[in-house]
Design an enzyme around this catalytic site. Structure first.
Site, PDB file in Angstrom:
ATOM      1  N   ASP A  43      -3.900   0.524  -3.043  1.00 42.99           N
ATOM      2  CA  ASP A  43      -3.361  -0.892  -1.593  1.00 42.99           C
ATOM      3  C   ASP A  43      -4.677  -0.588  -0.738  1.00 42.99           C
ATOM      4  OD1 ASP A  43      -2.980  -1.737   1.736  1.00 42.99           O
ATOM      5  OD2 ASP A  43      -0.981  -2.163   0.504  1.00 42.99           O
ATOM      6  N   HIS A  97       3.157   4.174   1.506  1.00 46.15           N
ATOM      7  CA  HIS A  97       2.623   3.549   2.895  1.00 46.15           C
ATOM      8  C   HIS A  97       4.058   2.345   3.011  1.00 46.15           C
ATOM      9  CE1 HIS A  97       1.317  -0.034   1.106  1.00 46.15           C
ATOM     10  NE2 HIS A  97       1.046   0.716   0.051  1.00 46.15           N
ATOM     11  N   CYS A 100       4.630  -1.315   1.289  1.00 39.80           N
ATOM     12  CA  CYS A 100       4.030  -1.545   0.029  1.00 39.80           C
ATOM     13  C   CYS A 100       4.444  -2.644  -1.362  1.00 39.80           C
ATOM     14  CB  CYS A 100       4.697  -0.172  -0.794  1.00 39.80           C
ATOM     15  SG  CYS A 100       3.376   0.378  -2.662  1.00 39.80           S
TER      16      CYS A 100
END
Ligand code: CO
Length: 208
Positions: A43, A97, A100
């Protein structure tokens, strides 16, 4: 951002580094001895160096969709082997995270082609923790918890490797599970209990 800007930024960055230390790149070129191996999500919002506040040379980085440590992924396994056995890092971090996309995609009933076998690993995490996850009514809270449990399971996968088991015995290498909260910028330590996991899984997974 335009492609040309990237090269302008690069020139600016070189000048900034040299202004502080004229020998910066000379020293950088001598080699690396990072203390950390960081395994995180691809990401674009979760950049290892920025969230940890580290400089080039300080962290060995591997990123893939949803920060998976898959036993038959030659890429991640090579990174772990090299970082632990050759660079001799003392800390291995799995950092997931919230928000996600990989974790969210894994929970949808759609055929995502080549992503199916990759994301299947996350469905397996869900299955392992189905009772806990299904008891969470709020969908977003459930996804957030799955993000945390996915990090935890990838830490377990790390502990299943011979390189990590050996380095833990020899020099006390530790495995850490973190979650980056995109909503606040905060890095959360899940406080993975290395010794407890090790004790629990070693009966079956002991390799060294
Ligand atoms: Co992600």
């Amino acid at each position: 951002m335009k492609i040309e800007d990237v090269f302008k930024n690069n020139q600016k960055w070189i000048a900034e580094k040299l202004a502080i230390n004229p020998k910066y790149f000379e020293e950088l070129s001598k080699g690396q001895a990072p203390e950390f191996l960081y395994i995180g999500c691809s990401d674009s919002r979760v950049t290892a160096e920025d969230i940890m506040g580290v400089q080039p040379g300080e962290v060995f980085v591997h990123r893939n969709i949803a920060n998976l440590v898959n036993n038959i992924d030659l890429n991640v396994m090579s990174v772990i082997n090299y970082a632990v056995r050759h660079l001799k890092v003392n800390h291995v971090v799995v950092c997931g995270h919230y928000n996600c996309g990989g974790v969210k995609a894994a929970m949808q009933s759609v055929d995502l082609g080549i992503l199916n076998p990759w994301l299947r690993n996350i469905r397996d995490v869900y299955r392992l923790h189905k009772d806990e996850l299904n008891a969470i009514g709020d969908e977003n809270a459930r996804y957030n918890r799955l993000v945390e449990l996915n990090v935890q399971e990838q830490c377990v996968n790390l502990i299943k490797t011979a390189a990590v088991q050996q380095a833990h015995q020899e020099r006390g290498l530790l495995v850490h599970g973190w979650v980056f909260d995109v909503n606040s910028g905060k890095l959360i330590d899940l406080k993975i209990d290395f010794a407890k996991i090790l004790k629990h899984i070693m009966e079956i997974y002991k390799l060294s």
